[in-house]
Design a protein around this motif. Structure first.
Motif, short mmCIF file in Angstrom:
data_model
loop_
_atom_site.label_atom_id
_atom_site.label_comp_id
_atom_site.label_asym_id
_atom_site.label_seq_id
_atom_site.Cartn_x
_atom_site.Cartn_y
_atom_site.Cartn_z
N ALA A 169 0.85 -1.18 0.00
CA ALA A 169 0.00 0.00 0.00
C ALA A 169 0.89 1.24 0.00
O ALA A 169 1.53 1.56 1.00
CB ALA A 169 -0.92 -0.01 1.21
N LEU A 170 0.95 1.93 -1.12
CA LEU A 170 1.84 3.08 -1.29
C LEU A 170 1.02 4.35 -1.46
O LEU A 170 0.13 4.42 -2.31
CB LEU A 170 2.74 2.89 -2.50
N SER A 171 1.35 5.34 -0.64
CA SER A 171 0.72 6.65 -0.78
C SER A 171 1.60 7.62 -1.54
O SER A 171 1.14 8.70 -1.93
CB SER A 171 0.42 7.22 0.61
N GLY A 172 2.86 7.26 -1.74
CA GLY A 172 3.81 8.15 -2.37
C GLY A 172 4.63 8.94 -1.39
O GLY A 172 5.53 9.70 -1.79
N GLY A 173 4.36 8.81 -0.09
CA GLY A 173 5.08 9.53 0.93
C GLY A 173 6.44 8.94 1.22
O GLY A 173 6.85 7.93 0.63
N PRO A 174 7.19 9.52 2.17
CA PRO A 174 8.55 9.05 2.44
C PRO A 174 8.61 7.61 2.94
O PRO A 174 9.46 6.83 2.47
CB PRO A 174 9.05 10.03 3.52
N THR A 175 7.73 7.22 3.88
CA THR A 175 7.82 5.88 4.47
C THR A 175 7.47 4.80 3.47
O THR A 175 8.17 3.79 3.33
CB THR A 175 6.91 5.79 5.70
N SER A 176 6.36 4.97 2.75
CA SER A 176 5.96 3.94 1.78
C SER A 176 6.94 3.86 0.61
O SER A 176 7.19 2.78 0.08
CB SER A 176 4.55 4.23 1.27
N SER A 177 7.54 4.99 0.23
CA SER A 177 8.53 4.96 -0.85
C SER A 177 9.79 4.22 -0.40
O SER A 177 10.39 3.46 -1.18
CB SER A 177 8.88 6.39 -1.27
N ALA A 178 10.20 4.44 0.86
CA ALA A 178 11.34 3.69 1.38
C ALA A 178 11.04 2.20 1.47
O ALA A 178 11.92 1.36 1.23
CB ALA A 178 11.74 4.24 2.75
N MET A 179 9.80 1.85 1.81
CA MET A 179 9.41 0.45 1.86
C MET A 179 9.49 -0.19 0.47
O MET A 179 9.96 -1.33 0.32
CB MET A 179 7.99 0.32 2.42
N LEU A 180 9.03 0.51 -0.55
CA LEU A 180 9.12 0.00 -1.92
C LEU A 180 10.57 -0.21 -2.33
O LEU A 180 10.91 -1.21 -2.96
CB LEU A 180 8.43 0.98 -2.88
N CYS A 181 11.45 0.72 -1.94
CA CYS A 181 12.87 0.58 -2.26
C CYS A 181 13.47 -0.64 -1.59
O CYS A 181 14.28 -1.36 -2.20
CB CYS A 181 13.61 1.86 -1.84
#
Length: 557
Positions: A85-97
């Motif tokens: 679940a990605l919102s585009g914010g810092p935490t979810s973007s780091a999780m995707l990385c």
């Protein structure tokens, strides 16, 4: 005397100069500090007091923390479908990385699950136009496509298209791994990989499949067949452009956009709006995971966010569900489990990682954007925690460690529980079934007494209010007499009471801030009506039902 006065005036100046000199020395020592791990390179950041890292060691520390969180819990099985679940914010973007690096070929210990991406567009309730929403989604789609994972874009307006069975009870454990040992699952997954590699090695190459004695037309035909086979073999590994892609039409109409705006406009407080938005967001994530075949949902909740959420939920009366709201795993939905692998990271660590390694993230306005600190309980708690953290750096970690010690009454409270014992909106265990000698029942009695009218006021209303009926007693068109209005008010009051009885304490406070219940999505109202009918039937046949302990005795005998 004059010398004493001169000493008194010079003493504060000397003290200030000494403090400034000490700060300068600390600043210089911080810059020249060595990495605490390798002891060779100079530190580029300091996470906590004494925790200085160079760039390479910080990356190893960051990656190891993510892998360790997934490894020690052993909840995500090899080959399992996991929705990010990605919102585009810092935490979810780091999780995707982190997921991208864990699945890369260079990773020493690769992750073994199959990820997918979902993004929920909430621009309708944040006052954004369609052009602004499309521009943001275009940037997000570029990030999703670069990851190589299948992605799905869902819009908040689609809550009005969810089926009526959305909130009904399902199995308490994912069917694909029920009763399966984690080590056995890993061994089976590795065995399948070996078999696949063996089949690939035994498959003849293109040159071997093409006989040199064939004519040119036969060679072209075989090449075309091989190209078609490659396309069918790779159709599930590319991008997934759903009907919600920005390249196509919007999967909702103007009526649904106006309906979602009217729903949130009817709520009085920003606190209730944020709570309802979070509930609808979880419903959309749950529905998307079910129809796309995912069994886990990864949420990008950091340690700082969970600390704020813990205090906020206590203020909102959600103390009974703190363990599943802030824990690593959330199994309230039965077949779909929510996991939070970023819960060990502070917002400071995530900000440093995104800055040092150029992790792209997109800012999307939310409901509380540009709101003051006292606009809602969520904003007030966040401001309180952040200000306290700046003065006392152990604030967030202390609150977070407290949440780790919380547990539910049963490790799997959903197992064997009746659906009527769960909240209609958040699907948590009902916390309103308490003794009569409790503060909750005292509050209910106080509310009922405050809703009753004074008999003198009712008498004045009957005298002063004109009748809508004619002399012959026939009701005139477009009017309603007092008796009918009281009946209608009584019906609405009963409907509200029935709905509130199916909610937990926190969700009751959210619904009470709404002007009308008719604005809720249809699947919520349908499930409420189904539960009401089910409760009525159960009450009618109660005397013919066996008690749970009697049923167990009958089965054992």
């Amino acid at each position: 005397m004059c010398e004493a006065e001169q000493d008194d005036t010079e003493q504060p100046l000397l003290r200030a100069e000494a403090i400034a000199a000490r700060l300068d020395s600390q600043r210089v020592s911080g810059v020249a500090q060595k990495c605490m791990k390798c002891q060779d390179n100079s530190a580029v950041l300091v996470i906590r007091v004494g925790d200085a890292f160079c760039k390479s060691c910080f990356k190893e520390y960051f990656v190891h923390k993510f892998r360790a969180m997934l490894g020690k819990t052993r909840l995500i099985f090899p080959g399992e479908q996991v929705l990010l679940a990605l919102s585009g914010g810092p935490t979810s973007s780091a999780m995707l990385c982190q997921v991208q690096e864990g699945l890369s070929r260079e990773a020493p210990k690769k992750l073994r699950f199959c990820p997918g991406i979902v993004h929920i567009d909430e621009g309708a309730v944040c006052g954004r136009s369609l052009e602004e929403r499309r521009a943001t989604l275009t940037q997000l789609e570029a990030i999703f496509q670069s990851s190589g994972f299948p992605y799905h874009i869902v819009y908040l307006e689609e809550v009005f298209k969810l089926p009526n069975s959305m909130l009904q009870s399902v199995s308490s454990s994912p069917a694909s791994h029920y009763g399966e040992n984690y080590k056995e699952a890993v061994d089976g997954f590795l065995q399948k990989q070996r078999e696949t590699l063996t089949q690939i090695e035994q498959t003849p190459t293109v040159v071997e499949q093409l006989n040199v004695t064939d004519t040119e037309e036969q060679v072209q035909t075989k090449l075309a067949q091989l190209h078609i086979c490659d396309l069918f073999g790779k159709e599930n590994t590319g991008y997934t452009f759903t009907e919600a892609s920005t390249s196509g039409k919007w999967p909702f109409n103007l009526t649904q956009t106006e309906a979602i705006k009217e729903l949130f406009s009817s709520i009085k407080t920003l606190t209730a709006k944020e709570e309802l938005l979070q509930t609808l967001r979880h419903h959309l994530l749950l529905y998307t995971a079910r129809i796309k075949g995912y069994t886990k949902i990864m949420m990008g909740d950091s340690c700082t966010r969970l600390a704020v959420k813990l205090l906020t939920n206590i203020s909102l009366g959600r103390g009974a569900s703190l363990a599943i709201d802030t824990g690593f795993s959330d199994n309230r939905y039965g077949d779909i489990m929510i996991v939070r692998p970023m819960r060990e990271y502070s917002s400071k660590e995530i900000a440093f990682y995104n800055k040092l390694f150029d992790v792209p993230n997109i800012f999307t306005p939310a409901l509380d954007t540009k709101a003051n600190d006292k606009a809602s309980i969520h904003r007030l708690t966040e401001s309180f925690v952040n200000k306290l953290q700046s003065d006392f750096p152990s604030t967030v970690s202390t609150v977070y460690r407290t949440s780790e010690k919380l547990n539910t009454v049963s490790s799997d409270f959903n197992c064997g529980a009746e659906q009527i014992d769960k909240c209609l909106l958040c699907l948590c265990a009902m916390d309103t079934k308490v003794e009569k000698a409790s503060a909750f029942h005292a509050t209910l009695i106080s509310e009922k007494l405050s809703l009753k009218q004074n008999p003198d006021q009712m008498l004045v209303k009957e005298v002063t209010e004109p009748s809508c009926c004619g002399d012959d007693g026939v009701e005139e068109k477009g009017k309603c007499c007092g008796a009918h209005s009281e009946a209608f008010c009584s019906t609405d009051s009963n409907r509200t009471t029935d709905l509130l009885s199916m909610l937990c304490y926190s969700c009751r406070l959210t619904v009470k801030d709404m002007v009308s219940l008719d604005l809720l999505p249809q699947y919520v109202l349908s499930e409420a009506e189904r539960r009401k009918r089910r409760a009525q039937v159960r009450e009618q046949i109660q005397e013919f039902l066996l008690a749970p302990e009697e049923e167990v005795d009958t089965t054992s005998s």
